[in-house]
Scaffold this motif. Structure first.
Motif: not given
Length: 698
Positions: A333-344, A406-409, A418-422
């Motif tokens: 969970l932490v890895k996926a969220l950190r990666t996506q937050i860094a990308a955005n 989770l990264t795929a979601i 996409k809206a919920q992920a944001s």
């Protein structure tokens, strides 16, 4: 004495004697928890059959005579002779420790029972235990007394643990007591817990049984669990649990806050190898490297709250203290969220100081509800009570599945997803900012003394006392009321904080918007205990928080907005009963004096109370001025009046704000203050007919 210690002083406990001598080693305790653990062992054996696809109904009955019965439609305990011992399968399972079909022999792909001591331990700790097995068109029966096989001479009134017991001497006998349809199979176990072992006060808890049955029904879709409590024959209770949605339904049931995402289901699998002793055909155990498969099934969703609710299971066995599967879930969970937050980072405006802060696990877990389930053959638990999973490779498998899925979601191109992920990414960043802000508040929100300056808001009129229990913070509506309140207060222990009108509706706003709102930020800073999940009640600077607003509709609205802020972000204050609403008067009646009486002022707090007071004065023959003063706001009072009616502890009235039913209160707050307009409109329309028009302040 020391020299006399020899081998003859050693004791060897055979068979079930060890269980009776040291029950805590097998069931944890001998109070109600241990009693319930025995019941879980029997129920889990039946559930393991259902997991294998054998039977879809389990019944648990609490009888009036303190016995409990579990019935299933599984394959039934084997009744043929086990070649090594020469005993029937029923007797082996019920009397031999570490005996059963869950040691990798292929009978169970994944099971909750795996140590082979569940049924035998329950038998050892039971004053009486009876087993009926339907198999091969016949019903087989065997009875046990404290683990010893035999038969009971029951009276005509029915089975009882006090009946005469005849143990088997020359050889055990498995009795055939009836016939059943050839295709019908199943096991029925009824036992009376041994009160020589368990505390007299230990009881089967019906509510705990319902919780366990409900959670099992969620985890095994299609399985019906019937729980019946017959201990009070006049008021028997029965509930049936059956669900088809699995972990997804479980999450929706557990979650209490309003969802900001759909319930996402993540599934996957992985393999690992481990070296285990394998029972060979010759009866010897030999170590072999075997390949295992781990099936991962996770359902999760984020909500508007900041509490975290995670439930973890291994083969439907609850692991309340977690283990490697839960650690892997959090890692992925932490890895996926950190990666996506860094990308955005740019879109999330993570610049400057925010960019230096690292997203922590607590930021991600805020508002998360998740059910984590893994299914593996022969899991390694830490102890017989199975509260912690210890199988090491499971962590990596679960972490990889969560990270990938989770990264795929979170990177999905579907509009809703996409809206919920944001929203999730924004919530995590907002939680990070709230944590940082709370840390800074704790550093600066200390009481000033002669040697340090205060960094608290300049509009705060603080008190002099350092005694938290005695001090009071009045949150006052408007600067006009503040001026009067300053003259009316007792400055040694009463502090004042004015707010400008209606603050932000935090039920709709994000955490970031709340922290950026000047009024909300000032209140949190002055209280000094943080907000959300970082709130620390012991750090609160005041013993009482008193909301002092005008006695009109706008004042009630402001008070509701303030309560929403406290309920959502400083709830421990409400739970501790430290939040109050002041009750200022609506009217002031001047009663004329006489030779015997001095002029008197009466205050009333509602229109009805005013009319009752005037009627009583007329009956008493007392005169009063017709121009009765109607207070539109606190600012219309002079200091003496405000002190006498609202602020003086000896004369005032305070309403304590409580949340005895937090779940119901949460629903009311969401209805009145949330984003959904339709339910609020329906509520207003439904209550319009009962509205008292005279209560409207027009």
């Amino acid at each position: 004495m020391a020299n006399d210690y020899s081998a003859r002083h050693l004791s060897v406990l055979e068979g079930l004697e060890a269980v009776r001598k040291r029950p805590g080693m097998y069931i944890g305790t001998t109070d109600s928890r241990g009693l319930m653990h025995c019941l879980w062992e029997i129920i889990d054996n039946s559930v393991d059959e259902a997991l294998g696809g054998f039977g879809d109904r389990i019944e648990i009955v609490l009888h009036p005579d303190d016995s409990v019965e579990v019935r299933d439609q599984g394959r039934g305990i084997p009744v043929d002779i086990e070649p090594k011992t020469g005993l029937s399968g029923i007797e082996v399972v019920m009397t031999k420790l570490h005996a059963g079909g869950k040691f990798g022999g292929g009978s169970y792909a994944a099971s909750g029972g795996l140590h082979g001591v569940g049924a035998s331990v329950v038998n050892a700790l039971s004053e009486r235990l009876d087993v009926w097995v339907d198999r091969g068109g016949k019903t087989h029966h065997m009875g046990f007394r404290r683990g010893e096989p035999g038969y009971f001479k029951d009276p005509a009134s029915g089975a009882t643990p006090d009946a005469e017991f005849v143990p088997f001497v020359t050889g055990s006998e498995l009795a055939v007591v009836g016939k059943v349809a050839k295709g019908r199979t199943g096991t029925r176990i009824r036992y009376w817990a041994d009160r020589q072992i368990f505390n007299k006060s230990a009881t089967f808890t019906y509510e705990d049984l319902l919780v366990r049955a409900r959670q099992t029904a969620f985890l095994v879709p299609g399985l019906s669990l019937v729980v019946r409590d017959e201990r009070n024959p006049l008021e028997p209770h029965e509930e049936t649990f059956r669900y088809g949605g699995g972990a997804r339904d479980f999450v929706d049931f557990v979650a209490t806050d309003t969802a900001i995402t759909d319930t996402w289901e993540i599934t996957g699998r992985g393999t690992y190898t481990e070296t285990v002793p394998v029972l060979k055909a010759n009866g010897h155990l030999e170590s072999e490297e075997v390949e295992r498969e781990c099936i991962v099934d996770v359902a999760l969703r984020w909500g508007t709250g900041y509490e975290t609710e995670t439930r973890s299971f291994v083969n439907i066995i609850s692991t309340p203290k977690g283990g490697t599967h839960l650690a892997g879930f959090e890692q992925g969970l932490v890895k996926a969220l950190r990666t996506q937050i860094a990308a955005n980072a740019r879109r999330l405006k993570l610049t400057g100081k925010d960019g230096v802060e690292r997203i922590e696990k607590d930021d991600i877990m805020a508002g998360l509800t998740a059910v984590v389930t893994v299914r593996i053959p022969e899991p390694q638990f830490e102890g017989q009570t199975k509260e912690v999973l210890g199988t090491g490779p499971v962590r990596g498998i679960v972490a990889k599945v969560i990270d990938q899925e989770l990264t795929a979601i979170l990177t999905s191109t579907k509009r809703d997803t996409k809206a919920q992920a944001s929203i999730v990414l924004e919530k995590v960043v907002a939680e990070m900012r709230a944590r940082v802000a709370a840390r800074k508040q704790k550093e600066i929100s200390r009481r000033k003394n002669a040697l340090e300056t205060s960094s608290l808001p300049s509009k705060l009129a603080d008190c002099r006392s350092n005694d938290v229990e005695q001090s009071e913070l009045f949150i006052v509506e408007g600067d006009s009321a503040l001026g009067t309140a300053k003259l009316a207060r007792r400055s040694d222990y009463q502090a004042l904080l004015p707010i400008r009108g209606k603050i932000l509706n935090v039920q709709k706003a994000s955490v970031t918007d709340m922290l950026h709102n000047v009024e909300c930020a000032s209140i949190i800073q002055v209280v000094g205990a943080g907000s959300g999940r970082t709130f620390d009640l012991e750090q609160a600077r005041y013993g009482k928080i008193i909301l002092m607003t005008d006695a009109d509709v706008d004042g009630a609205h402001i008070r509701t907005l303030l309560l929403t802020l406290f309920f959502r972000y400083m709830r421990p204050l409400v739970d501790a009963g430290r939040v109050f609403a002041a009750v200022p008067p609506l009217h002031r009646v001047e009663v004329s004096g006489s030779a015997r009486r001095e002029k008197e002022y009466l205050y009333t707090y509602s229109e009805r109370e005013l009319q009752d007071t005037l009627r009583d004065l007329k009956r008493a023959g007392r005169k009063y001025k017709d121009d009765i003063q109607r207070y539109k706001g606190l600012g219309e009072m002079d200091a003496d009046q405000l002190a006498e009616t609202t602020m003086d502890p000896g004369k005032r009235t305070l309403r304590r704000i409580t949340s005895a039913d937090a779940a119901a209160a949460e629903r009311v707050f969401e209805l009145l203050m949330g984003n959904e307009v339709a339910p609020r409109r329906d509520f207003i329309v439904a209550g319009a007919a009962s509205l008292d028009h005279s209560r409207i302040d027009a």
